[in-house]
Motif scaffolding. Structure first.
Motif, short mmCIF file in Angstrom:
data_model
loop_
_atom_site.label_atom_id
_atom_site.label_comp_id
_atom_site.label_asym_id
_atom_site.label_seq_id
_atom_site.Cartn_x
_atom_site.Cartn_y
_atom_site.Cartn_z
N UNK A 16 4.80 7.06 6.20
CA UNK A 16 3.76 6.07 6.50
C UNK A 16 2.83 5.86 5.31
N UNK A 17 2.51 6.93 4.61
CA UNK A 17 1.63 6.83 3.45
C UNK A 17 2.27 5.96 2.36
N UNK A 18 3.51 6.26 2.02
CA UNK A 18 4.21 5.49 0.99
C UNK A 18 4.39 4.05 1.44
N UNK A 19 4.80 3.86 2.68
CA UNK A 19 5.03 2.51 3.22
C UNK A 19 3.73 1.70 3.17
N UNK A 20 2.65 2.28 3.63
CA UNK A 20 1.37 1.56 3.64
C UNK A 20 0.88 1.22 2.24
N UNK A 21 1.01 2.17 1.32
CA UNK A 21 0.58 1.92 -0.06
C UNK A 21 1.36 0.77 -0.68
N UNK A 22 2.68 0.80 -0.54
CA UNK A 22 3.50 -0.25 -1.14
C UNK A 22 3.30 -1.59 -0.44
N UNK A 23 3.09 -1.57 0.86
CA UNK A 23 2.89 -2.81 1.60
C UNK A 23 1.61 -3.53 1.20
N UNK A 24 0.64 -2.79 0.71
CA UNK A 24 -0.63 -3.40 0.31
C UNK A 24 -0.56 -4.09 -1.05
N UNK A 25 0.50 -3.81 -1.81
CA UNK A 25 0.64 -4.45 -3.11
C UNK A 25 1.11 -5.89 -2.96
N UNK A 26 0.72 -6.72 -3.90
CA UNK A 26 1.18 -8.11 -3.89
C UNK A 26 2.63 -8.14 -4.35
N UNK A 27 3.29 -9.25 -4.10
CA UNK A 27 4.68 -9.41 -4.54
C UNK A 27 4.77 -9.30 -6.05
N UNK A 28 3.77 -9.78 -6.75
CA UNK A 28 3.74 -9.70 -8.21
C UNK A 28 3.65 -8.24 -8.66
N UNK A 29 2.80 -7.47 -8.03
CA UNK A 29 2.66 -6.07 -8.39
C UNK A 29 3.95 -5.31 -8.11
N UNK A 30 4.56 -5.61 -6.96
CA UNK A 30 5.83 -4.96 -6.65
C UNK A 30 6.89 -5.32 -7.69
N UNK A 31 6.93 -6.58 -8.07
CA UNK A 31 7.88 -7.04 -9.08
C UNK A 31 7.65 -6.32 -10.41
N UNK A 32 6.40 -6.11 -10.76
CA UNK A 32 6.08 -5.42 -12.01
C UNK A 32 6.64 -4.00 -12.05
N UNK A 33 6.74 -3.36 -10.90
CA UNK A 33 7.29 -2.00 -10.88
C UNK A 33 8.76 -1.98 -10.43
N UNK A 34 9.35 -3.16 -10.32
CA UNK A 34 10.78 -3.26 -10.05
C UNK A 34 11.18 -3.08 -8.61
#
Length: 49
Positions: A16-34
């Motif tokens: 839940x911690x990992x899921x929540x942290x990643x879910x809060x990132x924007x699509x751009x931020x997620x893309x930046x980390x691949x």
């Protein structure tokens, strides 16, 4: 038996911690980390084992 329940609970909390942290990132931020948004659940599950 109790240690098994405790371990599963800790794994769930980590998921839940990992899921929540990643879910809060924007699509751009997620893309930046691949990572794609569709990768969040499998990634969180793999990190909680």
């Amino acid at each position: 038996m109790f240690s098994n329940v405790a371990r599963k609970y800790q794994n769930w909390k980590r998921y839940r911690s990992v899921y929540n942290e990643l879910s809060q990132l924007s699509s751009r931020q997620l893309s930046d980390i691949g990572i794609n948004r569709s990768d969040i659940d499998p990634l969180a599950r793999s990190m909680s084992r």
